[in-house]
Design a protein around this motif. Structure first.
Motif, PDB file in Angstrom:
ATOM      1  N   ARG A 120      15.324  47.373  -9.189  1.00 49.92           N
ATOM      2  CA  ARG A 120      14.986  47.175  -7.719  1.00 49.92           C
ATOM      3  C   ARG A 120      15.374  45.640  -7.377  1.00 49.92           C
ATOM      4  NH1 ARG A 120       9.508  50.908  -7.195  1.00 49.92           N
ATOM      5  NH2 ARG A 120      10.555  52.877  -6.903  1.00 49.92           N
ATOM      6  N   PHE A 121      14.866  44.783  -8.179  1.00 48.71           N
ATOM      7  CA  PHE A 121      14.946  43.402  -8.195  1.00 48.71           C
ATOM      8  C   PHE A 121      16.594  43.170  -7.785  1.00 48.71           C
ATOM      9  CE2 PHE A 121      15.711  39.123  -9.566  1.00 48.71           C
ATOM     10  CZ  PHE A 121      15.074  38.404  -8.485  1.00 48.71           C
ATOM     11  N   ARG A 122      17.459  43.674  -8.739  1.00 44.26           N
ATOM     12  CA  ARG A 122      18.862  43.423  -8.448  1.00 44.26           C
ATOM     13  C   ARG A 122      19.341  43.856  -7.125  1.00 44.26           C
ATOM     14  NH1 ARG A 122      18.616  44.301 -14.207  1.00 44.26           N
ATOM     15  NH2 ARG A 122      18.735  46.430 -13.997  1.00 44.26           N
ATOM     16  N   GLN A 123      18.540  45.249  -6.867  1.00 45.52           N
ATOM     17  CA  GLN A 123      18.996  45.631  -5.644  1.00 45.52           C
ATOM     18  C   GLN A 123      18.611  44.840  -4.388  1.00 45.52           C
ATOM     19  OE1 GLN A 123      17.111  49.498  -4.682  1.00 45.52           O
ATOM     20  NE2 GLN A 123      18.255  49.896  -2.746  1.00 45.52           N
ATOM     21  N   VAL A 124      17.550  44.185  -4.621  1.00 49.92           N
ATOM     22  CA  VAL A 124      17.181  42.923  -3.617  1.00 49.92           C
ATOM     23  C   VAL A 124      18.211  41.969  -3.409  1.00 49.92           C
ATOM     24  CG1 VAL A 124      15.492  41.278  -2.916  1.00 49.92           C
ATOM     25  CG2 VAL A 124      14.631  43.525  -3.986  1.00 49.92           C
ATOM     26  N   LEU A 125      18.710  41.515  -4.584  1.00 49.97           N
ATOM     27  CA  LEU A 125      19.739  40.463  -4.391  1.00 49.97           C
ATOM     28  C   LEU A 125      20.966  41.224  -3.638  1.00 49.97           C
ATOM     29  CD1 LEU A 125      19.173  39.124  -8.230  1.00 49.97           C
ATOM     30  CD2 LEU A 125      18.755  38.047  -5.911  1.00 49.97           C
ATOM     31  N   GLN A 126      21.381  42.344  -4.133  1.00 51.64           N
ATOM     32  CA  GLN A 126      22.781  42.974  -3.382  1.00 51.64           C
ATOM     33  C   GLN A 126      22.373  42.920  -1.979  1.00 51.64           C
ATOM     34  OE1 GLN A 126      22.911  46.466  -5.820  1.00 51.64           O
ATOM     35  NE2 GLN A 126      23.942  45.220  -7.585  1.00 51.64           N
ATOM     36  N   LEU A 127      21.510  43.404  -1.599  1.00 53.27           N
ATOM     37  CA  LEU A 127      20.960  43.655   0.051  1.00 53.27           C
ATOM     38  C   LEU A 127      20.926  42.154   0.442  1.00 53.27           C
ATOM     39  CD1 LEU A 127      18.380  46.317  -0.211  1.00 53.27           C
ATOM     40  CD2 LEU A 127      20.610  46.748   0.528  1.00 53.27           C
ATOM     41  N   TYR A 128      20.617  41.171  -0.051  1.00 58.15           N
ATOM     42  CA  TYR A 128      20.402  39.935   0.546  1.00 58.15           C
ATOM     43  C   TYR A 128      21.924  39.641   0.638  1.00 58.15           C
ATOM     44  CZ  TYR A 128      20.495  35.132   0.338  1.00 58.15           C
ATOM     45  OH  TYR A 128      20.720  33.574   0.765  1.00 58.15           O
ATOM     46  N   GLU A 129      22.702  39.708  -0.107  1.00 56.91           N
ATOM     47  CA  GLU A 129      24.061  39.349  -0.173  1.00 56.91           C
ATOM     48  C   GLU A 129      24.768  40.042   0.966  1.00 56.91           C
ATOM     49  OE1 GLU A 129      27.833  37.622  -0.817  1.00 56.91           O
ATOM     50  OE2 GLU A 129      25.665  37.247  -1.532  1.00 56.91           O
ATOM     51  N   THR A 130      24.670  41.330   1.192  1.00 53.73           N
ATOM     52  CA  THR A 130      25.199  41.880   2.341  1.00 53.73           C
ATOM     53  C   THR A 130      24.397  41.654   3.685  1.00 53.73           C
ATOM     54  OG1 THR A 130      23.984  43.898   1.614  1.00 53.73           O
ATOM     55  CG2 THR A 130      26.324  43.650   0.834  1.00 53.73           C
ATOM     56  N   ARG A 131      23.359  40.944   3.829  1.00 53.43           N
ATOM     57  CA  ARG A 131      22.609  40.608   4.751  1.00 53.43           C
ATOM     58  C   ARG A 131      21.882  41.917   5.560  1.00 53.43           C
ATOM     59  NH1 ARG A 131      26.205  36.480   8.567  1.00 53.43           N
ATOM     60  NH2 ARG A 131      26.817  35.039   6.548  1.00 53.43           N
ATOM     61  N   GLN A 132      21.537  42.677   4.605  1.00 56.76           N
ATOM     62  CA  GLN A 132      20.609  43.898   4.961  1.00 56.76           C
ATOM     63  C   GLN A 132      19.224  43.380   4.753  1.00 56.76           C
ATOM     64  OE1 GLN A 132      22.412  47.972   3.769  1.00 56.76           O
ATOM     65  NE2 GLN A 132      23.686  46.812   2.797  1.00 56.76           N
ATOM     66  N   TYR A 133      18.617  42.790   5.733  1.00 55.66           N
ATOM     67  CA  TYR A 133      17.074  41.992   5.280  1.00 55.66           C
ATOM     68  C   TYR A 133      16.098  42.983   5.335  1.00 55.66           C
ATOM     69  CZ  TYR A 133      20.082  37.670   5.896  1.00 55.66           C
ATOM     70  OH  TYR A 133      20.943  36.600   5.679  1.00 55.66           O
ATOM     71  N   LYS A 134      16.277  43.912   6.291  1.00 49.99           N
ATOM     72  CA  LYS A 134      15.203  44.880   6.490  1.00 49.99           C
ATOM     73  C   LYS A 134      15.128  45.705   5.311  1.00 49.99           C
ATOM     74  CE  LYS A 134      14.881  45.156  11.502  1.00 49.99           C
ATOM     75  NZ  LYS A 134      15.035  45.938  12.744  1.00 49.99           N
ATOM     76  N   LYS A 135      16.003  46.271   4.748  1.00 51.61           N
ATOM     77  CA  LYS A 135      15.948  47.139   3.419  1.00 51.61           C
ATOM     78  C   LYS A 135      15.438  46.181   2.415  1.00 51.61           C
ATOM     79  CE  LYS A 135      19.544  50.299   4.853  1.00 51.61           C
ATOM     80  NZ  LYS A 135      20.816  50.962   4.525  1.00 51.61           N
ATOM     81  N   ALA A 136      16.118  44.984   2.108  1.00 47.34           N
ATOM     82  CA  ALA A 136      15.607  43.988   1.145  1.00 47.34           C
ATOM     83  C   ALA A 136      14.506  43.757   1.078  1.00 47.34           C
ATOM     84  CB  ALA A 136      16.602  42.917   1.281  1.00 47.34           C
ATOM     85  N   LEU A 137      13.632  43.322   2.286  1.00 49.84           N
ATOM     86  CA  LEU A 137      12.206  43.367   2.463  1.00 49.84           C
ATOM     87  C   LEU A 137      11.383  44.579   2.039  1.00 49.84           C
ATOM     88  CD1 LEU A 137      11.866  41.417   5.815  1.00 49.84           C
ATOM     89  CD2 LEU A 137      11.502  40.528   3.551  1.00 49.84           C
ATOM     90  N   LYS A 138      11.872  45.630   2.291  1.00 49.12           N
ATOM     91  CA  LYS A 138      11.086  46.964   1.866  1.00 49.12           C
ATOM     92  C   LYS A 138      11.323  47.144   0.257  1.00 49.12           C
ATOM     93  CE  LYS A 138      11.807  49.597   6.044  1.00 49.12           C
ATOM     94  NZ  LYS A 138      12.563  50.829   6.532  1.00 49.12           N
ATOM     95  N   VAL A 139      12.132  46.950  -0.079  1.00 53.99           N
ATOM     96  CA  VAL A 139      12.439  47.092  -1.680  1.00 53.99           C
ATOM     97  C   VAL A 139      11.694  46.026  -2.478  1.00 53.99           C
ATOM     98  CG1 VAL A 139      13.987  46.868  -3.579  1.00 53.99           C
ATOM     99  CG2 VAL A 139      14.572  47.956  -1.619  1.00 53.99           C
ATOM    100  N   ALA A 140      11.770  44.577  -1.899  1.00 54.46           N
ATOM    101  CA  ALA A 140      10.639  43.508  -2.308  1.00 54.46           C
ATOM    102  C   ALA A 140       9.295  44.116  -2.248  1.00 54.46           C
ATOM    103  CB  ALA A 140      11.305  42.184  -1.771  1.00 54.46           C
ATOM    104  N   ASP A 141       8.782  44.665  -1.165  1.00 56.43           N
ATOM    105  CA  ASP A 141       7.486  44.761  -1.185  1.00 56.43           C
ATOM    106  C   ASP A 141       6.979  46.002  -2.022  1.00 56.43           C
ATOM    107  OD1 ASP A 141       7.000  42.991   0.940  1.00 56.43           O
ATOM    108  OD2 ASP A 141       7.554  44.320   2.489  1.00 56.43           O
ATOM    109  N   THR A 142       8.119  46.917  -2.280  1.00 53.85           N
ATOM    110  CA  THR A 142       7.820  47.815  -3.315  1.00 53.85           C
ATOM    111  C   THR A 142       7.532  47.201  -4.637  1.00 53.85           C
ATOM    112  OG1 THR A 142       9.198  49.414  -2.197  1.00 53.85           O
ATOM    113  CG2 THR A 142       8.686  49.908  -4.466  1.00 53.85           C
ATOM    114  N   ILE A 143       8.369  46.320  -4.982  1.00 53.63           N
ATOM    115  CA  ILE A 143       8.021  45.562  -6.218  1.00 53.63           C
ATOM    116  C   ILE A 143       6.583  44.721  -6.468  1.00 53.63           C
ATOM    117  CG2 ILE A 143       8.903  43.869  -8.104  1.00 53.63           C
ATOM    118  CD1 ILE A 143      11.610  44.390  -6.791  1.00 53.63           C
ATOM    119  N   LEU A 144       6.389  43.972  -5.241  1.00 51.23           N
ATOM    120  CA  LEU A 144       5.315  43.259  -5.023  1.00 51.23           C
ATOM    121  C   LEU A 144       3.970  43.954  -5.193  1.00 51.23           C
ATOM    122  CD1 LEU A 144       6.588  40.551  -2.626  1.00 51.23           C
ATOM    123  CD2 LEU A 144       5.988  40.258  -5.110  1.00 51.23           C
ATOM    124  N   THR A 145       4.039  45.315  -4.759  1.00 56.64           N
ATOM    125  CA  THR A 145       2.999  46.259  -4.843  1.00 56.64           C
ATOM    126  C   THR A 145       2.151  46.453  -6.133  1.00 56.64           C
ATOM    127  OG1 THR A 145       3.716  47.488  -2.800  1.00 56.64           O
ATOM    128  CG2 THR A 145       2.095  48.544  -4.088  1.00 56.64           C
TER     129      THR A 145
END
Length: 690
Positions: free
Chosen positions: A19-44
């Motif tokens: 999931r963390f690698r997915q956050v990086l990939q979403l950040y690269e493609t500027r899909q910030y909303k999706k990236a935040l959701k995945v990051a929050d899943t990890i931080l939970t």
């Protein structure tokens, strides 16, 4: 957009690591909303995971939640100080803020924990270009090249570092070694062509002109930019004093473009006639016959001829322009107005020419003769442009009354010609009557409502007359005022330096210090943006192989703070801040109210409040990208650090490599800072004694 290097996520199980690698990939493609959701899943599950906290913070910074994002980035770094990705993220944050020095420090920290990480090395190299840290760039590029020696941009990037550090031999050797790695030279390859020319530039700048010419001859067939080859070859031959060949080279260039003055000057030097007036005269007579449509061949001799030769040449030149009705005749001759004897000759020639225009001033067809003696049946038109020229002439030499008399006759002759009313406005401006000048320029604008240049001039003249509202309304006719109301915000976005500078100076004259400083500050921000914007080209140009254009950009950027609009705004701002320091606000208010009765004081206070309310309403249209916390610039006017503010304008000028600046304002700032420091020490000593 740079992405932190993807590591094996620290202290995360496989599912969350994915999931963390997915956050990086979403950040690269500027899909910030999706990236935040995945990051929050990890931080939970892992609320203290430093790298995820840092990435979430970075994404929030790009989602207009900068303060919250910055705190998360710092928290993530505190939780994992040995994580290179946390340091890399912090560097990316500082880079987005254009705090390149702090970003560079963060990247250096990141490399302590991942010394061979290509992404971090690349980002550090870009910062080192921005900061002109050529020694650091060489070190970074060496490491990158050792990791990926099969990529051309890494070779050129290292060569650039050596070149800018003036180590020309190593810069050339790097490019030569790259050429050795090629099994076959690319054909019709623009990037390879540019690389060859860049190598030639390095050899030439090393001072070895002979070898530069030899190299140029060897690559000529491979280069697509044939004009650059021709120009460089002519220059090299001239510097090597291979004059017969240089003559041929410059003649070929002239045949290609007979309007380039540099080619004429090069031919002069190649022929060795630059110090012999008679030979130069003969040369240009021959060139004028050969290139009969070339203005340069006719205008250049005017700069070195004198006496009767000059009179004949300028008579022919002016007559040709005036009979053809060329409005730019004066502009072409304007450089000659530094020479007083030539100015007198020009005046006599034009006056004599005017006398030959029989009956033309009365609107009757007359016979005029051009410089060659050929009769032309266009008396009225020629008469008009002749007195127009005289108006410009007299205005330039300071004889305003004669200039006004000439332009009045011209307007009576043809009242619908825009240029005449514009010249009338210029004459009135030089006489100091800015109100009448603005009215004349407004008349010119109304004759051609579709001309943006005249519209711009009208707005400028209105501001010089202190008519701000009218100026804004006029300039808004050509801006996207449907989006921003009055159009001023658009002029900020379009970086209209002429408008911001003129309006700032107008506000200064009207005593609206806050608004004036706000405009000068806007000019500084534009130049700061230009300096920061070059960052995007450090990678792009090296990757695309456009090294010569890139070098031109770097060298231009180092001179931008010496440009006219910046120094003009900066010196006005510095002078204003020094005045604020010398005369504090309390003293200014007391001086304004001194000698007034109680009723007059109350009226003055009410008037000031109404004026502030009016200015506040007017400034609403100038808000850019959201609410403006200081629409009137009161924070700038009431600053407690006027000398520090002045120094922010002065430092870029002092550091500019273009030329030695006028140091008077730097001295004024330093003198006051020294006095302030001495006063502070004296007060501290007095307190201790007491």
């Amino acid at each position: 957009m740079s992405t932190p290097a993807i590591p094996k996520a620290r202290y995360l199980p496989p599912k969350e690591a994915g999931r963390f690698r997915q956050v990086l990939q979403l950040y690269e493609t500027r899909q910030y909303k999706k990236a935040l959701k995945v990051a929050d899943t990890i931080l939970t599950k892992f609320p203290d995971h430093g790298e995820t906290l840092g990435m979430k913070g970075l994404i929030l910074c790009f989602s207009e939640k900068k303060e919250e994002g910055h705190e998360l980035i710092k928290k993530g770094l505190r939780n994992d100080l040995t994580s290179f990705i946390c340091w890399h993220v912090y560097g990316l944050f500082y880079r987005s803020e254009r705090n390149f020095e702090e970003a560079s420090k963060c990247y250096v920290h990141a490399l302590k924990y991942a010394p061979d990480n290509t992404n971090i090395l690349r980002d550090l190299a870009l910062l080192q270009c921005q900061m002109r840290n050529w020694d650091g760039l060489i070190t970074s590029r060496k490491t990158i090249l050792s990791q990926r020696p099969n990529v051309r941009q890494h070779w050129t990037g290292l060569a650039l570092g050596y070149h800018m550090a003036k180590n020309y031999e190593l810069a050339e050797n790097i490019l030569s070694k790259y050429e050795e790695t090629l099994t076959e030279a690319p054909k019709e390859d623009y990037e390879h062509s540019e690389l060859n020319l860049y190598k030639n530039m390095i050899i030439y700048e090393s001072g070895n002109v002979t070898r530069a010419l030899e190299h140029l001859e060897s690559i000529a067939d491979e280069v697509t930019d044939k004009l650059s080859v021709m120009e460089s070859r002519a220059k090299y031959l001239l510097e090597l004093e291979r004059l017969p060949e240089a003559v041929m080279a410059y003649r070929k260039l002239l045949h290609r473009n007979p309007d380039n003055k540099e080619y004429f000057f090069g031919l002069e030097r190649a022929l060795g006639v630059q110090d012999d007036v008679e030979k130069r005269k003969a040369l240009y007579q021959a060139l004028a016959k050969q290139y009969k449509y070339s203005d340069a061949a006719k205008s250049i001799p005017l700069s070195f001829l004198s006496g009767q030769d000059f009179r004949e040449a300028v008579k022919s030149y002016i007559a040709d322009f005036l009979t053809k009705g060329v409005p730019s005749a004066f502009v072409n001759l304007k450089p000659l107005y530094e020479d007083a004897p030539k100015v007198k000759v020009i005046e006599n020639v034009v006056l004599e020419f005017l006398k030959t225009l029989s009956h033309a001033s009365n609107g009757v067809n007359g016979i005029a003769q051009n410089g060659s003696g050929k009769e032309t049946d266009n008396g009225p038109t020629t008469y008009l442009w002749t007195i127009y020229y005289l108006a410009q002439h007299y205005s330039k030499i300071g004889q305003s009354d004669l200039a006004f008399e000439c332009i009045t006759k011209a307007i009576e002759h043809t009242p619908t010609l825009v240029e005449l009313h514009m010249m009338k406005a210029k004459i009135l401006k030089r006489k100091g009557d800015h109100v009448a000048a603005s009215e004349a320029m407004t008349t010119a604008r109304e004759l051609d409502l579709q001309d943006r240049f005249v519209n711009t001039k009208a707005a400028k003249y209105l501001m010089r007359a202190g008519k701000n509202d009218e100026a804004v309304n006029v300039v808004s006719l050509f801006t996207k005022n449907d989006a921003h109301g009055k159009g001023v915000a658009d002029l900020h976005e379009m970086q209209a330096l002429w408008f911001l500078t003129e309006q700032g100076e107008m506000f200064n004259r009207l005593g609206k210090i806050g608004l004036a400083l706000k405009r000068f500050d806007a000019v500084k921000k534009i130049y700061d943006d230009w300096w920061g914007d070059q960052f995007d080209f450090h990678q792009y140009c090296v990757r695309r192989g456009t090294m010569r254009a890139y070098l031109g950009l770097l060298r231009w950027e180092e001179t931008i703070y010496a440009e006219h609009f910046y120094t003009r705004a900066a010196f006005d701002a510095i002078q204003t801040y020094i005045s604020l320091y010398d005369t504090p606000k309390s003293a200014r208010v007391a001086a304004e109210l001194e000698g007034l009765t109680e009723d007059e004081r109350k009226k003055a206070i009410k008037k000031a409040k109404r004026e502030r309310a009016k200015q506040n309403k007017h400034s609403e249209s100038e808000k850019i990208g959201g609410a403006d916390d200081d629409p009137l610039g009161k924070n700038l006017e009431n600053t407690t650090t006027p000398l520090e503010n002045a120094e922010q304008f002065w430092k870029p000028i002092a550091d500019c490599a273009a030329r030695d600046p006028s140091w008077i304002w730097g001295e004024e700032i330093a003198k006051r800072k020294k006095q302030a420091e001495a006063t502070k020490v004296q007060l501290e000593t007095t307190d201790k004694t007491v």
